[in-house]
Design a protein around this motif. Structure first.
Motif, PDB file in Angstrom:
ATOM      1  N   UNK A  89       0.688  -1.178   0.062  1.00  0.00           N
ATOM      2  CA  UNK A  89      -0.084   0.115  -0.037  1.00  0.00           C
ATOM      3  C   UNK A  89       0.973   1.302   0.115  1.00  0.00           C
ATOM      4  N   UNK A  90       2.153   1.189   0.267  1.00  0.00           N
ATOM      5  CA  UNK A  90       3.133   2.303   0.199  1.00  0.00           C
ATOM      6  C   UNK A  90       3.236   2.693  -1.285  1.00  0.00           C
ATOM      7  N   UNK A  91       3.579   3.685  -1.734  1.00  0.00           N
ATOM      8  CA  UNK A  91       3.804   4.440  -2.928  1.00  0.00           C
ATOM      9  C   UNK A  91       5.263   4.486  -3.178  1.00  0.00           C
ATOM     10  N   UNK A  92       5.926   4.486  -4.443  1.00  0.00           N
ATOM     11  CA  UNK A  92       7.070   4.893  -4.918  1.00  0.00           C
ATOM     12  C   UNK A  92       6.954   6.072  -5.560  1.00  0.00           C
ATOM     13  N   UNK A  93       7.454   7.229  -5.266  1.00  0.00           N
ATOM     14  CA  UNK A  93       7.247   8.465  -5.996  1.00  0.00           C
ATOM     15  C   UNK A  93       8.778   8.943  -6.501  1.00  0.00           C
ATOM     16  N   UNK A  94       8.782   9.553  -7.701  1.00  0.00           N
ATOM     17  CA  UNK A  94       9.785  10.124  -8.259  1.00  0.00           C
ATOM     18  C   UNK A  94       9.812  11.660  -8.266  1.00  0.00           C
ATOM     19  N   UNK A  95      10.897  12.331  -8.321  1.00  0.00           N
ATOM     20  CA  UNK A  95      10.972  13.711  -8.151  1.00  0.00           C
ATOM     21  C   UNK A  95      11.739  14.090  -9.594  1.00  0.00           C
ATOM     22  N   UNK A  96      11.173  14.905 -10.411  1.00  0.00           N
ATOM     23  CA  UNK A  96      11.642  15.219 -11.886  1.00  0.00           C
ATOM     24  C   UNK A  96      12.949  15.624 -11.847  1.00  0.00           C
ATOM     25  N   UNK A  97      13.209  16.830 -11.095  1.00  0.00           N
ATOM     26  CA  UNK A  97      14.217  17.628 -11.036  1.00  0.00           C
ATOM     27  C   UNK A  97      15.615  16.969 -10.221  1.00  0.00           C
ATOM     28  N   UNK A  98      15.132  16.661  -9.008  1.00  0.00           N
ATOM     29  CA  UNK A  98      16.208  16.054  -8.227  1.00  0.00           C
ATOM     30  C   UNK A  98      16.662  14.658  -8.622  1.00  0.00           C
ATOM     31  N   UNK A  99      15.846  14.142  -9.142  1.00  0.00           N
ATOM     32  CA  UNK A  99      16.045  12.540  -9.354  1.00  0.00           C
ATOM     33  C   UNK A  99      16.051  11.680  -8.339  1.00  0.00           C
ATOM     34  N   UNK A 100      15.311  12.056  -7.094  1.00  0.00           N
ATOM     35  CA  UNK A 100      15.211  11.274  -5.961  1.00  0.00           C
ATOM     36  C   UNK A 100      14.022  10.294  -6.167  1.00  0.00           C
ATOM     37  N   UNK A 101      14.169   9.230  -5.401  1.00  0.00           N
ATOM     38  CA  UNK A 101      13.230   8.188  -5.525  1.00  0.00           C
ATOM     39  C   UNK A 101      12.600   8.008  -4.107  1.00  0.00           C
ATOM     40  N   UNK A 102      11.544   8.295  -3.836  1.00  0.00           N
ATOM     41  CA  UNK A 102      11.206   8.273  -2.361  1.00  0.00           C
ATOM     42  C   UNK A 102       9.873   7.197  -2.118  1.00  0.00           C
ATOM     43  N   UNK A 103       9.742   6.903  -1.000  1.00  0.00           N
ATOM     44  CA  UNK A 103       8.604   5.973  -0.501  1.00  0.00           C
ATOM     45  C   UNK A 103       7.676   6.616   0.393  1.00  0.00           C
ATOM     46  N   UNK A 104       6.450   6.874   0.047  1.00  0.00           N
ATOM     47  CA  UNK A 104       5.469   7.326   0.932  1.00  0.00           C
ATOM     48  C   UNK A 104       4.468   6.445   1.347  1.00  0.00           C
ATOM     49  N   UNK A 105       4.345   6.184   2.878  1.00  0.00           N
ATOM     50  CA  UNK A 105       3.147   5.028   3.178  1.00  0.00           C
ATOM     51  C   UNK A 105       1.848   5.800   3.168  1.00  0.00           C
ATOM     52  N   UNK A 106       0.880   4.648   3.192  1.00  0.00           N
ATOM     53  CA  UNK A 106      -0.470   5.111   3.165  1.00  0.00           C
ATOM     54  C   UNK A 106      -0.777   6.271   4.397  1.00  0.00           C
ATOM     55  N   UNK A 107      -0.036   6.124   5.208  1.00  0.00           N
ATOM     56  CA  UNK A 107      -0.251   7.064   6.537  1.00  0.00           C
ATOM     57  C   UNK A 107       0.689   8.259   6.280  1.00  0.00           C
ATOM     58  N   UNK A 108       1.345   8.383   5.241  1.00  0.00           N
ATOM     59  CA  UNK A 108       2.252   9.779   5.019  1.00  0.00           C
ATOM     60  C   UNK A 108       3.354   9.517   5.317  1.00  0.00           C
ATOM     61  N   UNK A 109       3.999   8.570   5.788  1.00  0.00           N
ATOM     62  CA  UNK A 109       5.385   8.586   6.262  1.00  0.00           C
ATOM     63  C   UNK A 109       6.447   8.746   5.038  1.00  0.00           C
ATOM     64  N   UNK A 110       7.325   9.516   4.943  1.00  0.00           N
ATOM     65  CA  UNK A 110       8.221   9.640   3.827  1.00  0.00           C
ATOM     66  C   UNK A 110       9.634   9.149   3.917  1.00  0.00           C
TER      67      UNK A 110
END
Length: 386
Positions: A89-110
């Motif tokens: 249920x967590x999401x993988x999120x990309x940032x276009x300019x920074x090139x970072x790959x993030x994980x965001x949980x269903x509760x909003x933990x980053x």
């Protein structure tokens, strides 16, 4: 009438996350502000509403209820672009300019998973789409669409614990440009990877069967043309696209795509195998028997569509310049109708809309991309009940 046209490694490395020697990703600063969202948005009037005769039944009235913003899930992001969900249920999120790959949980933990160090952001290019392998529980693989110094390409990397491993090239040689880079990737119901590309500001590439620009591609997880493609030797699934940035499948397995127009009409297309969607010969409808007309069109100041999702039996399309979320009905016969706008100008530019495993919509803002007016909380992911 419609025609169908049949078309005749470098290894990348990931920038290490801060504290990479630890198994625990370093938390990123964030402030959640759920009270900054309106409690009950009102549908916007739309000249493109094609509702026809109204159905006053209780069931229809229930379906016509407005979507509700539940709050900001996470904020202080830097131009989030791609969103896809892990089995937990967590999401993988990309940032276009920074090139970072993030994980965001269903509760909003980053947390930070890593960064694609080969990312070369410029204009609309950079680290764009992400797709979680349909076999993630066994292969732990993530796929990315990234602009490098040489091209646009699809790469993959395994999620090793709480961080990304090294990337490998899946498909390279996609033309890259300052504008119109496409970038959305998603696995279809058939298990193959669909990749949208733009024509990079060179419109003629969209009609060139030998170019990967201005197309929707369909490939295997190894980057080969998927079985059943129009041309068995080509990854091209459809052509004649200007800049597709949204893909979604409905309950019947039909593929829909949202596409940026030039100066007049943005489009929602029902994508057919081998279909030619007309750009640059035609923008919007009226292409005649040689091209497939879009199902719906919008003036460009009301849409400029990027993300597309399917939830609650409808399509949901995010608008950048239009600064709104469009809800679109889809009939059993595969006809799109009754586009209705919500949250108009409430959150600025909306880039991506994705359907979470619990049926909620995650909508990202894109106010820090150089074309918006960011607030101190931008960019954000907003959680919406459809």
């Amino acid at each position: 009438m419609r025609s169908r046209l049949v078309l005749g490694s470098l290894a990348l490395t990931l920038g290490a996350a801060t504290g990479c020697a630890s198994n625990t990703p370093a938390p990123l600063p964030r402030t959640t502000q759920p009270t900054d969202l309106p409690s009950q948005p009102t549908p916007s009037d739309s000249p493109t509403d094609q509702s026809g005769e109204s159905d006053e039944s209780g069931e229809q009235q229930g379906r016509d209820r407005a979507p509700r913003a539940e709050g900001t899930l996470v904020d202080l992001l830097e131009v989030p672009w791609g969103v896809d969900f892990l089995p937990d249920g967590a999401a993988v999120v990309t940032e276009r300019i920074s090139g970072r790959v993030l994980q965001v949980s269903a509760e909003g933990r980053l947390s930070r998973l890593g960064a694609i160090s080969s990312t070369v952001p410029q204009g609309e290019a950079g680290l764009l789409g992400v797709a979680v392998s349909p076999d993630f529980e066994t292969d732990r693989t993530l796929f990315f669409y990234v602009t490098t110094s040489q091209d646009n390409r699809v790469v993959k990397a395994e999620l090793d614990g709480d961080g990304l491993g090294e990337t490998s090239v899946v498909l390279d040689g996609i033309p890259a440009g300052f504008i119109h880079d496409g970038g959305r990737i998603a696995f279809g119901p058939d298990g193959h990877l669909y990749v949208t590309t733009g024509e990079t500001g060179d419109p003629e590439l969209a009609q060139d069967p030998d170019s990967l620009a201005g197309k929707i591609l369909r490939i295997t997880t190894d980057g080969d043309p998927a079985p059943g493609n129009p041309d068995p030797a080509s990854p091209v699934w459809s052509l004649g696209h200007r800049n597709v940035q949204g893909l979604a499948w409905d309950d019947e397995g039909r593929l829909w795509a949202s596409e940026f127009g030039d100066s007049e009409w943005d489009e929602l297309n029902l994508v057919e195998k081998g279909g030619n969607y007309g750009w640059p010969e035609v923008e919007g409808t009226g292409g005649g028997s040689d091209f497939i007309d879009p199902q719906l069109v919008w003036p460009v100041d009301q849409a400029s569509p990027s993300g597309l999702a399917y939830a609650d039996g409808r399509l949901w399309m995010a608008g950048l310049r239009g600064q709104r979320l469009w809800r679109i009905d889809v009939s059993a016969a595969g006809e799109a109708s009754r586009p209705t706008a919500f949250f108009t100008e409430d959150y600025g530019r909306l880039r991506t809309v994705a359907t979470a495993p619990d049926g909620m919509l995650w909508v990202t803002t894109s106010n820090k991309d150089g074309r918006g007016n960011p607030t101190p909380a931008d960019d954000r992911i907003i959680r919406i009940r459809p």
